[in-house]
Write a protein that holds these residues in place. Sequence first.
Motif, PDB file in Angstrom:
ATOM      1  N   GLY A   1       0.967  -1.230   0.038  1.00  0.00           N
ATOM      2  CA  GLY A   1       0.181   0.050   0.056  1.00  0.00           C
ATOM      3  C   GLY A   1       0.990   1.336  -0.040  1.00  0.00           C
ATOM      4  O   GLY A   1       0.453   2.258  -0.675  1.00  0.00           O
ATOM      5  N   LEU A   2       2.022   0.991   0.640  1.00  0.00           N
ATOM      6  CA  LEU A   2       2.762   2.144   0.831  1.00  0.00           C
ATOM      7  C   LEU A   2       3.379   2.712  -0.512  1.00  0.00           C
ATOM      8  O   LEU A   2       3.618   3.516  -1.058  1.00  0.00           O
ATOM      9  CB  LEU A   2       4.058   2.030   2.033  1.00  0.00           C
ATOM     10  N   VAL A   3       4.010   1.584  -1.457  1.00  0.00           N
ATOM     11  CA  VAL A   3       4.688   1.689  -2.551  1.00  0.00           C
ATOM     12  C   VAL A   3       3.811   2.147  -3.526  1.00  0.00           C
ATOM     13  O   VAL A   3       3.729   3.106  -4.332  1.00  0.00           O
ATOM     14  CB  VAL A   3       5.194   0.266  -2.830  1.00  0.00           C
ATOM     15  N   LEU A   4       2.117   1.740  -3.589  1.00  0.00           N
ATOM     16  CA  LEU A   4       1.423   2.161  -4.636  1.00  0.00           C
ATOM     17  C   LEU A   4       0.939   3.463  -4.247  1.00  0.00           C
ATOM     18  O   LEU A   4       0.754   4.450  -5.114  1.00  0.00           O
ATOM     19  CB  LEU A   4       0.277   1.275  -4.547  1.00  0.00           C
ATOM     20  N   GLY A   5       0.841   3.751  -2.945  1.00  0.00           N
ATOM     21  CA  GLY A   5       0.675   5.150  -2.493  1.00  0.00           C
ATOM     22  C   GLY A   5       1.729   6.061  -3.011  1.00  0.00           C
ATOM     23  O   GLY A   5       1.119   7.283  -3.655  1.00  0.00           O
ATOM     24  N   ILE A   6       3.045   6.074  -2.811  1.00  0.00           N
ATOM     25  CA  ILE A   6       3.582   6.789  -3.215  1.00  0.00           C
ATOM     26  C   ILE A   6       4.006   6.981  -4.601  1.00  0.00           C
ATOM     27  O   ILE A   6       3.900   8.054  -5.237  1.00  0.00           O
ATOM     28  CB  ILE A   6       5.338   6.281  -2.777  1.00  0.00           C
ATOM     29  N   ILE A   7       3.858   6.019  -5.207  1.00  0.00           N
ATOM     30  CA  ILE A   7       3.832   5.775  -6.826  1.00  0.00           C
ATOM     31  C   ILE A   7       2.790   6.790  -7.464  1.00  0.00           C
ATOM     32  O   ILE A   7       2.905   7.519  -8.260  1.00  0.00           O
ATOM     33  CB  ILE A   7       3.750   4.402  -7.486  1.00  0.00           C
ATOM     34  N   VAL A   8       1.648   6.445  -7.024  1.00  0.00           N
ATOM     35  CA  VAL A   8       0.395   7.065  -7.785  1.00  0.00           C
ATOM     36  C   VAL A   8       0.303   8.609  -7.345  1.00  0.00           C
ATOM     37  O   VAL A   8       0.169   9.502  -8.104  1.00  0.00           O
ATOM     38  CB  VAL A   8      -0.978   6.500  -7.118  1.00  0.00           C
ATOM     39  N   SER A   9       0.576   8.854  -5.895  1.00  0.00           N
ATOM     40  CA  SER A   9       0.561  10.428  -5.594  1.00  0.00           C
ATOM     41  C   SER A   9       1.653  11.192  -6.378  1.00  0.00           C
ATOM     42  O   SER A   9       1.392  11.995  -6.725  1.00  0.00           O
ATOM     43  CB  SER A   9       0.585  10.504  -4.077  1.00  0.00           C
TER      44      SER A   9
END
Length: 300
Positions: free
Chosen positions: A180-188
């Motif tokens: 979730g952290l990785v996806l959150g950082i990438i998308v944001s």
Amino acid sequence: MAQTNTAVEYHRVLVSDKRRIGRGILALVLLIGGMQAFIFGLGIVAVLIDTAIGTESRAGYTPLLNAVGAFSVALLIPWSMLIQRWLYGVRGGSLSSVLGHFRFDVFGRALMILLPVTVVVQIVYYWAPFPQTTWAWHELLLLVATALALTPFQAAGEEYGFRGLILRVVGSWTRNARLGLVLGIIVSSVLFALVHVSTSGLLNVWYLVFAVGTAWITWRTGGLEIAVVLHAVFNTTQFVIDAALQIDPTVATDRSAGAIDASVLIPVPLIIGAVIVVAIRTRRSGTALTPGSVHDGTTP
């Protein structure tokens, strides 16, 4: 309803027994759509005022348009809070940190360190000459006033929207916290670069480095304070130096590929250094967590 009794990391505050991806996409659309609506709507008002008072427009740029642009993005602070409250039932104030409020002690310590360091970085950045402006002194003073009064809030608005709401929304889409952290950082980070609408690959690299670094710092420290300081200090000092050196604002704000050279990457070590310092200082304490129920939507 978000989790209520388990201490979680900043990006997991909106996690529930359902992934609510559709609701999350709606949140992203409302956030970015709202930002564009604020900029466009208030921009029209500024143009009408400039026309009425006879302000000379240079490449569609005036001190009032600059001020309105900064104010429009600053509106992301309450807008992000409202979206989180409306769609997730979680207090808007919890976007500030895992403690549910803005930690002014963290903000103050970061400001004392990052302000002088950023000034040094800016001196290096501005070592090469920039095109001078023909703007009048009163216009330059208006730009300085805007920089000091509104730019910090503009920067904070972007942090609340992208490193705050978007990081949390996307971070809640997976069962695994690290994924979730990785996806959150990438998308944001990608959305942050896209909304700046630059055709320069180098400038987009800078946006991505800045976004990834501040998102990681937000997760690690459990709040937006350091990211706000980094963003606000960098942008504000840049505007003030532009005015002091009489640099043409229409050139300084040009994001086209032909207007950008490798000097735009000079501030990259500032972000990398901030990440390293935060990593060292939190080595023993680990990632900041909520006290437990601070993110419960029923908290007053």
